[in-house]
Design an enzyme around this catalytic site. Structure first.
Site, PDB file in Angstrom:
ATOM      1  N   HIS A 245       0.923  -1.371  -0.017  1.00 35.23           N
ATOM      2  CA  HIS A 245      -0.044   0.077  -0.139  1.00 35.23           C
ATOM      3  C   HIS A 245       1.473   1.278   0.554  1.00 35.23           C
ATOM      4  O   HIS A 245       0.400   2.439  -1.117  1.00 35.23           O
ATOM      5  CB  HIS A 245      -0.539   0.187   0.974  1.00 35.23           C
ATOM      6  CG  HIS A 245      -1.432  -1.131   1.493  1.00 35.23           C
ATOM      7  ND1 HIS A 245      -1.691  -1.760   2.449  1.00 35.23           N
ATOM      8  CD2 HIS A 245      -2.727  -1.529   0.463  1.00 35.23           C
ATOM      9  CE1 HIS A 245      -2.535  -2.871   2.805  1.00 35.23           C
ATOM     10  NE2 HIS A 245      -3.431  -2.935   0.770  1.00 35.23           N
TER      11      HIS A 245
ATOM     12  N   SER B 191       0.365  -8.642   1.329  1.00 36.52           N
ATOM     13  CA  SER B 191      -1.299  -8.937   1.631  1.00 36.52           C
ATOM     14  C   SER B 191      -1.268  -8.948   2.434  1.00 36.52           C
ATOM     15  O   SER B 191      -0.684  -9.722   3.984  1.00 36.52           O
ATOM     16  CB  SER B 191      -1.610  -9.722   1.090  1.00 36.52           C
ATOM     17  OG  SER B 191      -2.588  -9.903   1.118  1.00 36.52           O
ATOM     18  N   SER B 192      -2.570  -8.044   3.031  1.00 35.09           N
ATOM     19  CA  SER B 192      -2.646  -8.128   4.499  1.00 35.09           C
ATOM     20  C   SER B 192      -3.386  -8.913   5.181  1.00 35.09           C
ATOM     21  O   SER B 192      -3.122  -9.816   6.103  1.00 35.09           O
ATOM     22  CB  SER B 192      -4.350  -6.907   4.622  1.00 35.09           C
ATOM     23  OG  SER B 192      -3.720  -5.821   4.387  1.00 35.09           O
TER      24      SER B 192
ATOM     25  N   VAL C 150       4.586  -5.481  -4.940  1.00 34.06           N
ATOM     26  CA  VAL C 150       5.698  -5.285  -3.842  1.00 34.06           C
ATOM     27  C   VAL C 150       5.878  -6.030  -3.614  1.00 34.06           C
ATOM     28  O   VAL C 150       4.418  -7.029  -2.832  1.00 34.06           O
ATOM     29  CB  VAL C 150       5.308  -3.835  -2.795  1.00 34.06           C
ATOM     30  CG1 VAL C 150       6.764  -3.954  -2.070  1.00 34.06           C
ATOM     31  CG2 VAL C 150       5.133  -2.669  -3.616  1.00 34.06           C
TER      32      VAL C 150
ATOM     33  N   GLN D  48      -8.900  -6.843 -10.159  1.00 32.91           N
ATOM     34  CA  GLN D  48      -9.704  -5.651  -9.891  1.00 32.91           C
ATOM     35  C   GLN D  48      -9.094  -4.469 -10.879  1.00 32.91           C
ATOM     36  O   GLN D  48      -9.432  -3.330 -10.908  1.00 32.91           O
ATOM     37  CB  GLN D  48      -9.243  -5.017  -8.615  1.00 32.91           C
ATOM     38  CG  GLN D  48      -9.770  -4.652  -7.742  1.00 32.91           C
ATOM     39  CD  GLN D  48      -9.065  -4.042  -5.957  1.00 32.91           C
ATOM     40  OE1 GLN D  48     -10.165  -4.836  -5.697  1.00 32.91           O
ATOM     41  NE2 GLN D  48      -8.189  -3.435  -6.116  1.00 32.91           N
TER      42      GLN D  48
HETATM   43  P1  AMP Z   1      -6.522  -4.000  -0.405  1.00 30.77           P
HETATM   44  O1  AMP Z   1      -6.293  -3.349   0.847  1.00 30.77           O
HETATM   45  O2  AMP Z   1      -6.034  -5.169  -0.454  1.00 30.77           O
HETATM   46  O3  AMP Z   1      -7.554  -3.612  -1.028  1.00 30.77           O
HETATM   47  O4  AMP Z   1      -5.157  -3.392  -1.413  1.00 30.77           O
HETATM   48  C1  AMP Z   1      -5.827  -1.720  -1.639  1.00 30.77           C
HETATM   49  C2  AMP Z   1      -4.754  -1.335  -2.794  1.00 30.77           C
HETATM   50  O5  AMP Z   1      -3.147  -1.698  -2.815  1.00 30.77           O
HETATM   51  C3  AMP Z   1      -5.114  -2.483  -4.207  1.00 30.77           C
HETATM   52  O6  AMP Z   1      -5.112  -1.530  -5.167  1.00 30.77           O
HETATM   53  C4  AMP Z   1      -4.132  -3.054  -4.251  1.00 30.77           C
HETATM   54  O7  AMP Z   1      -3.723  -3.624  -5.593  1.00 30.77           O
HETATM   55  C5  AMP Z   1      -3.234  -2.661  -3.911  1.00 30.77           C
HETATM   56  N1  AMP Z   1      -1.640  -3.773  -2.985  1.00 30.77           N
HETATM   57  C6  AMP Z   1      -1.928  -4.492  -1.905  1.00 30.77           C
HETATM   58  N2  AMP Z   1      -0.885  -5.681  -2.218  1.00 30.77           N
HETATM   59  C7  AMP Z   1       0.064  -4.832  -2.461  1.00 30.77           C
HETATM   60  C8  AMP Z   1       1.433  -5.740  -3.246  1.00 30.77           C
HETATM   61  N3  AMP Z   1       2.239  -5.940  -2.235  1.00 30.77           N
HETATM   62  N4  AMP Z   1       2.568  -4.645  -4.396  1.00 30.77           N
HETATM   63  C9  AMP Z   1       0.942  -3.861  -4.578  1.00 30.77           C
HETATM   64  N5  AMP Z   1       0.396  -3.555  -4.170  1.00 30.77           N
HETATM   65  C10 AMP Z   1      -0.369  -3.463  -3.400  1.00 30.77           C
END
Ligand code: AMP
Length: 288
Positions: free
Chosen positions: A40, A188-189, A179, A156
């Site tokens: 993020h 990832s969360s 990343v 998405q």
């Molecule tokens: P989320 O909180 O999982 O909905 O993610 C919010 C945003 O962060 C989305 O646009 C995801 O694609 C992006 N995101 C999540 N993990 C990563 C990562 N490892 N690298 C780049 N972007 C990410």
């Protein structure tokens, strides 16, 4: 410590962004579901570099979770998220409650045709439509801006690009590279759900993607052979649960392609312990 304005209402977020634009500033939007990590923050850094006023939204959108998914367990923590946003130079965090975003259940639903008829669209019915509705709302609230999304969620990103283009929304959608941890695991969360043993097993997804990409780079043009190579790598990891898909498709439409040509995306989704992990990488086959 830098300050960040926390906005809790639609009206406050709209007024904040309108005031910024009225003063000649450009606005960046980084939509998230919180539990912020370096993935993020990569999006936020890009927004801070490219726009005058970076706004991070933190909202766990119930509309994009299916029955039996992890909505209730989803990790959170607004105080630490806001502190991270402040440290990275965000101007504001928009963190509405569910009642603020959805005073009534929306009657509107969004369908993305063929784009939502494959992969996540099949495995998580309603998920991409739910993403579409919340992103449309965020774009309507924040207004003209550049909006930063991760390639980590490739389908998405494709859906959001179509949303902005098809509805002529005043938003430039910017895709940002995934990343990864040093061992290849995409941040990832949901990695927080993994036990130490599962965490050690998780990079198998990235290894499978790389193996498929190597086959294509070595000249393989049959989708089935590439998919078999990915499946073989995934099968080497005994802790890995059900594999939802390990496939290769056209990067923009996500439709199957055979023989493989042009801009391709290799995509994988698999269960590992309590987590469902997704990842993808790109490969280009130059035309002969
Ligand atoms: P989320 O909180 O999982 O909905 O993610 C919010 C945003 O962060 C989305 O646009 C995801 O694609 C992006 N995101 C999540 N993990 C990563 C990562 N490892 N690298 C780049 N972007 C990410």
């Amino acid at each position: 410590m830098r300050e960040v304005t926390v906005l809790g209402t639609v009206a406050a977020a709209r007024a904040f962004c309108e005031a910024a634009r009225a003063g000649g500033a450009t606005v960046g939007l980084v939509p998230t579901m919180g539990a912020l990590h370096a993935g993020h923050l990569g999006l936020l850094r890009r927004s801070v570099a490219e726009t005058d006023v970076a706004v991070v939204s933190v909202f766990v959108n119930p509309l994009q979770f299916g029955a039996g998914e992890d909505l209730a367990a989803y990790p959170g923590g607004l105080r630490s998220d806001a502190a991270l946003c402040a440290a990275e130079g965000a101007a504001a965090v928009f963190a509405p409650t569910t009642a603020e975003m959805y005073p009534a259940p929306p009657a509107v639903s969004l369908d993305f045709g063929g784009l939502s008829a494959v992969l996540e669209g099949v495995l998580r019915p309603g998920h991409l439509g739910g993403v579409g509705v919340v992103v449309a709302k965020l774009f309507a609230i924040i207004g003209a801006c550049r909006a930063y999304f991760g390639e980590k969620d490739w389908q998405q990103l494709a859906v959001v690009r179509r949303l902005a283009a098809d509805l002529s929304l005043p938003v430039d959608v910017v895709g940002c590279a995934t990343v990864r941890e040093a061992d290849g695991l995409a941040l990832s969360s949901r990695n927080a759900y993994l036990s130490p043993a599962e965490r050690a097993a998780a990079p198998v997804l990235h290894r499978a993607l790389c193996s498929g990409a190597e086959r294509i780079e070595a000249g393989e043009r049959r989708a089935a052979a590439v998919e078999a190579a990915m499946a073989r790598v995934l099968a080497t990891e005994p802790l890995l649960g059900r594999v939802d898909y390990a496939t290769v498709a056209a990067a923009d439409t996500l439709q199957p392609l055979d023989p493989l040509a042009g801009e391709l995306r290799l995509l994988v989704a698999a269960h590992l312990g309590a987590a469902r992990l997704i990842d993808n990488i790109g490969v280009t086959v130059a035309s002969a």
